[in-house]
Write an enzyme that holds these catalytic residues in place. Sequence first.
Site, PDB file in Angstrom:
ATOM      1  N   THR A  68       0.864  -1.221  -0.125  1.00 28.71           N
ATOM      2  CA  THR A  68      -0.060  -0.037  -0.187  1.00 28.71           C
ATOM      3  C   THR A  68       0.825   1.310  -0.118  1.00 28.71           C
ATOM      4  OG1 THR A  68      -1.500  -1.097   1.205  1.00 28.71           O
ATOM      5  CG2 THR A  68      -1.697   1.331   1.435  1.00 28.71           C
ATOM      6  N   GLY A  69       0.309   2.323  -0.628  1.00 30.47           N
ATOM      7  CA  GLY A  69       1.220   3.486  -0.616  1.00 30.47           C
ATOM      8  C   GLY A  69       1.722   3.909  -2.134  1.00 30.47           C
ATOM      9  N   THR A  71       4.658   4.299  -3.761  1.00 37.45           N
ATOM     10  CA  THR A  71       5.356   3.543  -4.225  1.00 37.45           C
ATOM     11  C   THR A  71       4.998   2.095  -4.742  1.00 37.45           C
ATOM     12  OG1 THR A  71       7.175   4.481  -3.189  1.00 37.45           O
ATOM     13  CG2 THR A  71       7.981   2.635  -4.324  1.00 37.45           C
ATOM     14  N   GLY A 126       6.415  -0.503  -0.189  1.00 37.11           N
ATOM     15  CA  GLY A 126       7.270   0.545  -0.059  1.00 37.11           C
ATOM     16  C   GLY A 126       7.718   0.620   1.403  1.00 37.11           C
ATOM     17  N   ALA A 127       8.325   1.584   1.825  1.00 34.69           N
ATOM     18  CA  ALA A 127       8.578   1.963   3.159  1.00 34.69           C
ATOM     19  C   ALA A 127       8.827   3.374   3.441  1.00 34.69           C
ATOM     20  CB  ALA A 127       9.924   1.216   3.310  1.00 34.69           C
ATOM     21  N   LYS A 138       7.117   1.614   8.632  1.00 35.16           N
ATOM     22  CA  LYS A 138       6.074   1.662   7.615  1.00 35.16           C
ATOM     23  C   LYS A 138       4.539   2.111   8.259  1.00 35.16           C
ATOM     24  CE  LYS A 138       5.499  -1.979   4.947  1.00 35.16           C
ATOM     25  NZ  LYS A 138       5.089  -1.000   3.943  1.00 35.16           N
ATOM     26  N   GLU A 147      -0.516  -4.699   6.371  1.00 34.54           N
ATOM     27  CA  GLU A 147       0.887  -5.014   5.545  1.00 34.54           C
ATOM     28  C   GLU A 147       1.702  -5.745   6.707  1.00 34.54           C
ATOM     29  OE1 GLU A 147       1.392  -0.522   3.732  1.00 34.54           O
ATOM     30  OE2 GLU A 147       2.123  -0.817   5.649  1.00 34.54           O
ATOM     31  N   LYS A 165      14.124   8.041   1.602  1.00 35.15           N
ATOM     32  CA  LYS A 165      13.684   7.179   2.804  1.00 35.15           C
ATOM     33  C   LYS A 165      14.616   6.614   3.649  1.00 35.15           C
ATOM     34  CE  LYS A 165       9.168   7.862   1.560  1.00 35.15           C
ATOM     35  NZ  LYS A 165       9.489   8.382   0.116  1.00 35.15           N
TER      36      LYS A 165
END
Length: 274
Positions: A68-69, A71, A126-127, A138, A147, A165
Amino acid sequence: MAASSLIHPSSSPLLLRRRALLVRRRPAVAPIRALSVPAALAQDDLKKLAAVRAVEYVSSGMVLGLGTGSTAAFVVAEIGALLSSGKLSDIVGVPTSKRTYEQALSLGIPLSTLDAHPRIDLAIDGADEVDPDLNLVKGRGGALLREKMVEAASDKFVVVADETKLVTGLGGSGLAMPVEVVQFCWKYNQIRLQELFEGEGCEAKLRLDGNGKPYVTDNSNYIVDLYFKTPIKDATAAGKEISSFEGVVEHGLFLDMATAVIIAGKDGVTVTAK
């Protein structure tokens, strides 16, 4: 009597726990591959570059954890395009949020759940922060519980991110480290989280939505965001202490979970693996 005096007498277990948050070192990991990229790419371009590289880990017939997100959305889009073109087949996706579910569904990616597929071949996500040992923060997108469940069930977990990041220590960005809590007496846990990290210069805030109301996760919980002025000294100890609070559902420290991290930056695409 003030809340702090109730929670923190000099001999309290909570104070002793805080004193136990000492610096730990893990074996260093090293980059194994770097690819050059054009100069002056925008952040979204870097995310897409990392996402395309991550999808090279995907093979036909896999059960995939879909992150999710912003990226992860590029990853899902790339998987959908490869399925549509016939370059991938027999993929089953397990989404980590409602919005990922909706995106994947719109792209024709077959979807399932952890109940039906308790073992996942590969998760890609992503992170928000990545430290030198591939530990992560996250959940700023609010999907940390699902997640973590999906990624913990995965044989491999590949992280995609841009170079912004990268941090020397988790919490080092000064941005939110989320903790998902039940709605019942959420402020009670906000106070306890604030006091737990009092010596870390941490501020605990209830996350609000765009209308100024408490943000509600896909699991009908609230999020208390922790803002650290300095990196967390011992993320493993911190994670255990946070999880020990009744009413805490999950936290955004993803420790010793990533198999590989793909970072896109001005110097190229770097893949770091354990």
